[in-house]
Write a protein that holds these residues in place. Structure first.
Motif, mmCIF file in Angstrom:
data_model
loop_
_atom_site.group_PDB
_atom_site.id
_atom_site.type_symbol
_atom_site.label_atom_id
_atom_site.label_comp_id
_atom_site.label_asym_id
_atom_site.label_seq_id
_atom_site.Cartn_x
_atom_site.Cartn_y
_atom_site.Cartn_z
ATOM 1 N N LEU A 140 0.838 -1.202 0.000
ATOM 2 C CA LEU A 140 0.000 0.000 0.000
ATOM 3 C C LEU A 140 0.870 1.248 0.000
ATOM 4 C CD1 LEU A 140 -2.839 -0.841 2.563
ATOM 5 C CD2 LEU A 140 -3.105 -0.493 0.102
ATOM 6 N N LYS A 141 1.866 1.262 0.879
ATOM 7 C CA LYS A 141 2.733 2.437 0.966
ATOM 8 C C LYS A 141 3.468 2.673 -0.347
ATOM 9 C CE LYS A 141 6.375 4.601 3.695
ATOM 10 N NZ LYS A 141 7.320 4.471 4.826
ATOM 11 N N GLU A 142 3.897 1.591 -0.992
ATOM 12 C CA GLU A 142 4.599 1.728 -2.267
ATOM 13 C C GLU A 142 3.717 2.395 -3.310
ATOM 14 O OE1 GLU A 142 5.911 -2.124 -3.424
ATOM 15 O OE2 GLU A 142 7.513 -2.226 -1.912
ATOM 16 N N GLU A 143 2.395 2.204 -3.206
ATOM 17 C CA GLU A 143 1.475 2.818 -4.157
ATOM 18 C C GLU A 143 0.940 4.166 -3.664
ATOM 19 O OE1 GLU A 143 0.910 1.760 -7.296
ATOM 20 O OE2 GLU A 143 2.546 0.412 -6.717
ATOM 21 N N GLY A 144 1.457 4.657 -2.519
ATOM 22 C CA GLY A 144 1.081 5.980 -2.051
ATOM 23 C C GLY A 144 -0.129 6.024 -1.150
ATOM 24 N N PHE A 145 -0.612 4.854 -0.684
ATOM 25 C CA PHE A 145 -1.783 4.805 0.179
ATOM 26 C C PHE A 145 -1.385 4.553 1.627
ATOM 27 C CE2 PHE A 145 -3.466 3.205 -3.953
ATOM 28 C CZ PHE A 145 -4.383 4.219 -4.185
ATOM 29 N N GLN A 146 -2.277 4.889 2.535
ATOM 30 C CA GLN A 146 -2.109 4.535 3.931
ATOM 31 C C GLN A 146 -3.326 3.745 4.384
ATOM 32 O OE1 GLN A 146 -1.999 7.952 6.489
ATOM 33 N NE2 GLN A 146 -4.177 8.344 6.296
ATOM 34 N N LEU A 147 -3.177 3.028 5.505
ATOM 35 C CA LEU A 147 -4.315 2.320 6.058
ATOM 36 C C LEU A 147 -5.395 3.320 6.460
ATOM 37 C CD1 LEU A 147 -2.597 -0.385 8.282
ATOM 38 C CD2 LEU A 147 -3.662 -0.687 6.050
ATOM 39 N N GLY A 148 -6.641 2.929 6.307
ATOM 40 C CA GLY A 148 -7.749 3.827 6.601
ATOM 41 C C GLY A 148 -8.229 4.514 5.341
ATOM 42 N N GLY A 149 -8.654 5.772 5.464
ATOM 43 C CA GLY A 149 -9.232 6.486 4.342
ATOM 44 C C GLY A 149 -8.224 7.299 3.560
#
Length: 294
Positions: A140-149
């Motif tokens: 997720l982090k590699e794609e620029g996202f974080q857990l949650g919203g």
């Protein structure tokens, strides 16, 4: 060999035979396997010629029912069914996967198993939300996202996309503000998801006010731990029981437009794990059919 069942036009169960692995399983299909084994340009990437041929194979099928999509190499087939949803029908994609499948294309604008979610949000204005369940927090982090919203800017032509990421017992990650992947993601604090997680950490306890749209469910069995499935991609930590419980809750609380399932073994390296996958495929079918008939 495949189980036979009474055909129900409102609930078709079909399989796309991309590699031959589905021929090793006993599946509750309502139609013969759709044979795509002779198509070139389909393994992991789908070229334009293959796209046209697959679209012709699927011209008589809508998004409803269950679609078995072979191994994770062909997860991009989900997009073919999402394209069949009415353009004026906002919907949410609920993705069970150990991978976010949102990478930029390696070359050109080619459709791929690792980037079909990105192509969906670029191509479909009616895709209003994506919920990723079970994705590896590192990926997720590699794609620029974080857990949650998260809130993804899709430019002035389309509304921002809500991306909800739920993972079990994973560390919270900061959003990747220096992302060079051509997407702009920021924290979406409107839903308070992190305060509403259930004890298992997979789904919100409370119904989110944004969850007003019908959903399409896509399951890659690599979201499951290795004792519950055997896949040709790295696998997650979700148990069979957790997957079935979560899918059941979705069917009990949301309108489901359709579902697909992938994550089979590589045909050339098939093993006893194929029996595990067959059992999971049948269990998901039985659960969904029982919920759909209520």
């Amino acid at each position: 060999m495949h189980s036979s069942m009474q055909k129900n036009p409102a609930f078709p169960v079909i399989g796309l035979d991309m590699s031959g692995i589905l021929r090793e399983e006993d599946l509750p299909l309502t139609q013969p396997l759709i044979d795509c084994r002779d198509l070139s340009g389909t393994d992991c990437y789908c070229d334009e010629i293959a796209e046209e041929k697959i679209s012709r194979h699927l011209k008589d099928y809508g998004p409803e029912g269950i679609h078995y999509l072979d191994s994770g190499n062909y997860h991009y087939l989900t997009l073919f069914f999402l394209r069949k949803l009415p353009a004026d029908q906002p919907f949410e994609l609920i993705l069970f996967d150990n991978h976010p499948d949102s990478k930029e294309p390696a070359f050109g604008d080619i459709l791929s198993c690792g980037g079909w979610v990105r192509k969906a949000w670029d191509e479909l204005p009616n895709l209003s939300k994506v919920t990723m369940i079970g994705v590896d927090p590192v990926l997720l982090k590699e794609e620029g996202f974080q857990l949650g919203g998260n809130l993804l800017d899709r430019g002035s032509a389309m509304k921002p996309l809500h991306v909800q990421c739920l993972s079990k017992n994973g560390p919270e990650e900061e959003p990747d503000t220096d992302s060079d992947r051509g997407i702009s993601v920021r924290t979406d604090s409107s839903d308070g998801i992190q305060d509403k997680m259930d004890a298992d950490g997979w789904i919100p306890v409370d119904k989110n006010p944004n969850d007003e749209f019908p959903v399409y469910i896509s399951i890659d069995k690599d979201v499951l731990r290795e004792e519950d499935a055997s896949c040709n991609w790295s696998q997650g930590r979700m148990s069979e029981e957790e997957l079935l419980e979560t899918v059941g809750k979705i069917y009990q609380t949301r309108q489901v437009l359709g579902m697909d399932i992938c994550g089979e073994e590589d045909w050339k390296e098939r093993s006893e794990g194929t029996k595990l996958n067959e059992a999971r495929n049948q269990e998901i079918f039985k659960l969904v059919l029982s919920e759909a008939e209520k």
